[in-house]
Design a protein around this motif. Structure first.
Motif, mmCIF file in Angstrom:
data_model
loop_
_atom_site.group_PDB
_atom_site.id
_atom_site.type_symbol
_atom_site.label_atom_id
_atom_site.label_comp_id
_atom_site.label_asym_id
_atom_site.label_seq_id
_atom_site.Cartn_x
_atom_site.Cartn_y
_atom_site.Cartn_z
ATOM 1 N N SER A 35 38.987 53.607 -3.310
ATOM 2 C CA SER A 35 39.790 53.074 -4.420
ATOM 3 C C SER A 35 41.123 52.508 -3.951
ATOM 4 C CB SER A 35 40.048 54.168 -5.457
ATOM 5 O OG SER A 35 38.832 54.571 -6.027
ATOM 6 N N SER A 36 41.516 52.845 -2.721
ATOM 7 C CA SER A 36 42.793 52.379 -2.183
ATOM 8 C C SER A 36 42.645 51.152 -1.283
ATOM 9 C CB SER A 36 43.453 53.500 -1.369
ATOM 10 O OG SER A 36 43.710 54.606 -2.191
ATOM 11 N N LEU A 37 41.433 50.617 -1.144
ATOM 12 C CA LEU A 37 41.224 49.446 -0.295
ATOM 13 C C LEU A 37 42.099 48.289 -0.755
ATOM 14 C CD1 LEU A 37 37.353 49.440 0.086
ATOM 15 C CD2 LEU A 37 39.030 49.864 1.894
ATOM 16 N N LYS A 38 42.588 47.524 0.225
ATOM 17 C CA LYS A 38 43.452 46.389 -0.103
ATOM 18 C C LYS A 38 43.255 45.270 0.911
ATOM 19 C CE LYS A 38 47.354 48.437 2.366
ATOM 20 N NZ LYS A 38 46.461 49.222 3.185
ATOM 21 N N TYR A 39 43.830 44.124 0.585
ATOM 22 C CA TYR A 39 43.832 42.965 1.471
ATOM 23 C C TYR A 39 44.320 43.381 2.855
ATOM 24 C CZ TYR A 39 45.430 38.611 3.574
ATOM 25 O OH TYR A 39 45.644 37.571 4.443
ATOM 26 N N ILE A 56 39.347 42.754 5.257
ATOM 27 C CA ILE A 56 39.235 42.433 3.839
ATOM 28 C C ILE A 56 40.107 41.239 3.463
ATOM 29 C CG2 ILE A 56 39.711 43.261 1.499
ATOM 30 C CD1 ILE A 56 38.857 46.039 2.422
ATOM 31 N N GLU A 57 39.471 40.301 2.763
ATOM 32 C CA GLU A 57 40.163 39.129 2.218
ATOM 33 C C GLU A 57 40.463 39.345 0.731
ATOM 34 O OE1 GLU A 57 40.085 35.526 3.667
ATOM 35 O OE2 GLU A 57 40.081 36.543 5.604
ATOM 36 N N SER A 58 39.544 40.030 0.027
ATOM 37 C CA SER A 58 39.777 40.330 -1.397
ATOM 38 C C SER A 58 38.934 41.521 -1.819
ATOM 39 C CB SER A 58 39.451 39.114 -2.276
ATOM 40 O OG SER A 58 38.071 38.846 -2.260
ATOM 41 N N VAL A 59 39.467 42.260 -2.813
ATOM 42 C CA VAL A 59 38.787 43.442 -3.350
ATOM 43 C C VAL A 59 38.845 43.367 -4.870
ATOM 44 C CG1 VAL A 59 38.753 45.951 -3.507
ATOM 45 C CG2 VAL A 59 39.597 44.868 -1.434
ATOM 46 N N ASN A 60 37.702 43.563 -5.517
ATOM 47 C CA ASN A 60 37.658 43.711 -6.970
ATOM 48 C C ASN A 60 37.309 45.175 -7.231
ATOM 49 O OD1 ASN A 60 36.801 43.921 -9.667
ATOM 50 N ND2 ASN A 60 36.279 41.748 -9.723
ATOM 51 N N HIS A 61 38.315 45.970 -7.554
ATOM 52 C CA HIS A 61 38.080 47.405 -7.730
ATOM 53 C C HIS A 61 37.216 47.707 -8.952
ATOM 54 C CE1 HIS A 61 40.374 49.029 -4.413
ATOM 55 N NE2 HIS A 61 41.290 48.097 -4.643
ATOM 56 N N ALA A 62 37.227 46.836 -9.947
ATOM 57 C CA ALA A 62 36.425 47.071 -11.150
ATOM 58 C C ALA A 62 34.933 46.961 -10.860
ATOM 59 C CB ALA A 62 36.828 46.084 -12.245
ATOM 60 N N THR A 63 34.551 46.017 -9.995
ATOM 61 C CA THR A 63 33.130 45.799 -9.710
ATOM 62 C C THR A 63 32.690 46.370 -8.364
ATOM 63 O OG1 THR A 63 33.540 43.680 -8.632
ATOM 64 C CG2 THR A 63 33.153 43.640 -11.034
ATOM 65 N N ILE A 85 32.765 34.821 6.719
ATOM 66 C CA ILE A 85 33.086 35.653 5.556
ATOM 67 C C ILE A 85 31.790 36.215 4.984
ATOM 68 C CG2 ILE A 85 33.958 35.642 3.195
ATOM 69 C CD1 ILE A 85 36.152 33.879 4.040
ATOM 70 N N VAL A 86 31.801 37.533 4.718
ATOM 71 C CA VAL A 86 30.636 38.195 4.131
ATOM 72 C C VAL A 86 31.043 38.873 2.821
ATOM 73 C CG1 VAL A 86 29.434 38.554 6.315
ATOM 74 C CG2 VAL A 86 31.004 40.290 5.499
ATOM 75 N N ALA A 87 30.073 39.009 1.940
ATOM 76 C CA ALA A 87 30.266 39.686 0.657
ATOM 77 C C ALA A 87 29.585 41.041 0.730
ATOM 78 C CB ALA A 87 29.680 38.847 -0.473
ATOM 79 N N ILE A 88 30.353 42.105 0.438
ATOM 80 C CA ILE A 88 29.804 43.467 0.459
ATOM 81 C C ILE A 88 30.230 44.200 -0.801
ATOM 82 C CG2 ILE A 88 29.864 43.530 2.981
ATOM 83 C CD1 ILE A 88 32.275 45.546 2.643
ATOM 84 N N GLN A 89 29.759 45.434 -0.921
ATOM 85 C CA GLN A 89 30.167 46.358 -1.970
ATOM 86 C C GLN A 89 30.825 47.562 -1.306
ATOM 87 O OE1 GLN A 89 29.202 46.577 -5.619
ATOM 88 N NE2 GLN A 89 29.316 44.382 -5.256
ATOM 89 N N LYS A 90 31.581 48.331 -2.060
ATOM 90 C CA LYS A 90 32.215 49.533 -1.514
ATOM 91 C C LYS A 90 31.190 50.491 -0.909
ATOM 92 C CE LYS A 90 36.251 49.623 -4.530
ATOM 93 N NZ LYS A 90 36.967 50.393 -5.553
ATOM 94 N N LEU A 91 29.994 50.530 -1.461
ATOM 95 C CA LEU A 91 28.973 51.463 -0.982
ATOM 96 C C LEU A 91 28.488 51.147 0.420
ATOM 97 C CD1 LEU A 91 25.951 49.973 -1.236
ATOM 98 C CD2 LEU A 91 26.443 50.305 -3.635
ATOM 99 N N HIS A 92 28.822 49.977 0.957
ATOM 100 C CA HIS A 92 28.410 49.588 2.306
ATOM 101 C C HIS A 92 29.372 50.071 3.388
ATOM 102 C CE1 HIS A 92 26.410 46.210 -0.062
ATOM 103 N NE2 HIS A 92 25.432 46.985 0.407
ATOM 104 N N ILE A 93 30.484 50.697 3.024
ATOM 105 C CA ILE A 93 31.552 51.001 3.975
ATOM 106 C C ILE A 93 31.373 52.366 4.636
ATOM 107 C CG2 ILE A 93 34.032 51.380 4.196
ATOM 108 C CD1 ILE A 93 34.375 49.304 1.921
#
Length: 107
Positions: A35-39, A56-63, A85-93
């Protein structure tokens, strides 16, 4: 006008699921850390073939959507490589390094 770079999407490994299946082998960040991930933070992900870091280039904490730039050379470059640039979800970390941290202090 320069064409906008499209993020690459792959079958990234669900780190949370791997942790539940193999809790002593696969450690994952806590929900609080995610929840604390940032640019500019660095996160480790896996595409089955290898684990690697993205910045990280951008984080959408809601999604849970995250865009990041690959930050290390890869062994398998058939799908993407350093700087893509790749698109991931928090669950991939699997792991997080604070982007504000002095990386010279790492072991």
């Amino acid at each position: 006008m320069e064409k906008e770079e499209q993020p690459l999407v792959d079958g990234f490994v669900d780190a949370q699921e791997m942790h539940l299946t193999y809790p002593t082998t696969f450690q994952v960040p806590t929900e609080e850390e995610l929840s604390s991930l940032k640019y500019n933070d660095f996160v480790k992900i896996c595409n089955i073939r290898e684990r690697f870091w993205i910045q990280i280039e951008s984080v959408n904490h809601a999604t849970g959507d995250i865009l990041g730039r690959i930050d290390n050379d890869l062994v398998d470059t058939s799908n993407y490589n350093l700087g893509d640039i790749v698109a991931i979800q928090k669950l991939h970390i699997y792991q997080i390094i604070d982007g504000d941290m002095d990386l010279g202090m790492l072991p």
